[in-house]
Design an enzyme around this catalytic site. Sequence first.
Site, short mmCIF file in Angstrom:
data_model
loop_
_atom_site.label_atom_id
_atom_site.label_comp_id
_atom_site.label_asym_id
_atom_site.label_seq_id
_atom_site.Cartn_x
_atom_site.Cartn_y
_atom_site.Cartn_z
N GLY A 8 0.83 -1.22 0.00
CA GLY A 8 0.00 0.00 0.00
C GLY A 8 0.85 1.25 0.00
O GLY A 8 0.45 2.29 0.53
N ALA A 9 2.03 1.15 -0.64
CA ALA A 9 3.01 2.24 -0.53
C ALA A 9 2.84 3.33 -1.59
O ALA A 9 3.65 4.24 -1.66
CB ALA A 9 4.42 1.65 -0.61
N TYR A 137 -15.31 -4.40 6.73
CA TYR A 137 -14.07 -3.64 6.96
C TYR A 137 -13.66 -3.77 8.43
O TYR A 137 -12.51 -4.12 8.73
CB TYR A 137 -14.30 -2.17 6.59
CG TYR A 137 -13.10 -1.29 6.79
CD1 TYR A 137 -12.04 -1.31 5.88
CD2 TYR A 137 -13.01 -0.44 7.89
CE1 TYR A 137 -10.92 -0.50 6.06
CE2 TYR A 137 -11.90 0.38 8.08
CZ TYR A 137 -10.86 0.34 7.18
OH TYR A 137 -9.75 1.14 7.36
#
Length: 232
Positions: A8-9, A137
């Site tokens: 997720g960079a 989530y």
Amino acid sequence: MRNILITGATSGIGLEISNLLSKDNDVFLTGRRNLDKINYFPCDLVDIYELETLYNKAYQYFNSDIDVLINCAGQYINKPIEKMTLDEITYLLDVNFKSAYILSSLVIKGMKKNRWGRIINIGSISGVVGEANATLYSATKSAYTGFTKALALEVAQYNITINQINPGFVETPMIENTLDKKERKEVLDVTPQRRFIEPIEVAKLCQYLMSDDAKGITGQGINLCAGLSCGC
Ligand SMILES: NC(=O)c1ccc[n+]([C@@H]2O[C@H](COP(=O)([O-])OP(=O)(O)OC[C@H]3O[C@@H](n4cnc5c(N)ncnc54)[C@H](OP(=O)(O)O)[C@@H]3O)[C@@H](O)[C@H]2O)c1
């Protein structure tokens, strides 16, 4: 100087973490979009076969084991439970949890061999206190809690720590794409500090959890939430 793999960079929190940690460490990054960087491999984390390729690419880049894994990639779905489709359920579980579990299983062997390692899971305050219309989530983020504690126990004697950061509302594209102006105001109204968390705050906590000063902290979930988890 550590070898750090960050998922997720390409955006938001993960981007900030990689910007901060790359100053003093070697980082290998991933996201889905295409970036022209030698320390980057694009992959969709729902593809479990890509995960092994990602691990191998990072290993080749470092020419060594991965010391630190930061599981930051994640997506958010906001809708009532009866509107969730089977595809959405499978997808969110895979992106938000299964990929982190599998990547952890891949990096842990090197960490055990080297008797040093850090895994940091980016959870959410929604996995601590729950969030209406974000049932899955919330569930994927609280899945991290059991995983973090269990793995922390499993590898405690190897000088490996496993921790989780639970941010409240952080000013990132995820929030910008989800909340309209009225909802932003509502968020600020219910947040005790009346502010959004900044991505750098999460990055600095990662930096601390990686350090030897934090070697005694393991199996913990740290709420970085501007007071949201305290009640109202
Ligand atoms: N923002 C908040 O308020 C907040 C609060 C609590 C927790 N969090 C958590 O913090 C983490 C980062 O969120 P953010 O706010 O920084 O979101 P963001 O700006 O939307 O970034 C999400 C990152 O995850 C990657 N990603 C998403 N789906 C992927 C997939 N299928 N395969 C590979 N990579 C994927 C994206 O890469 P590409 O776009 O290149 O695919 C991007 O780098 C998430 O786990 C989120 O749940 C955020």
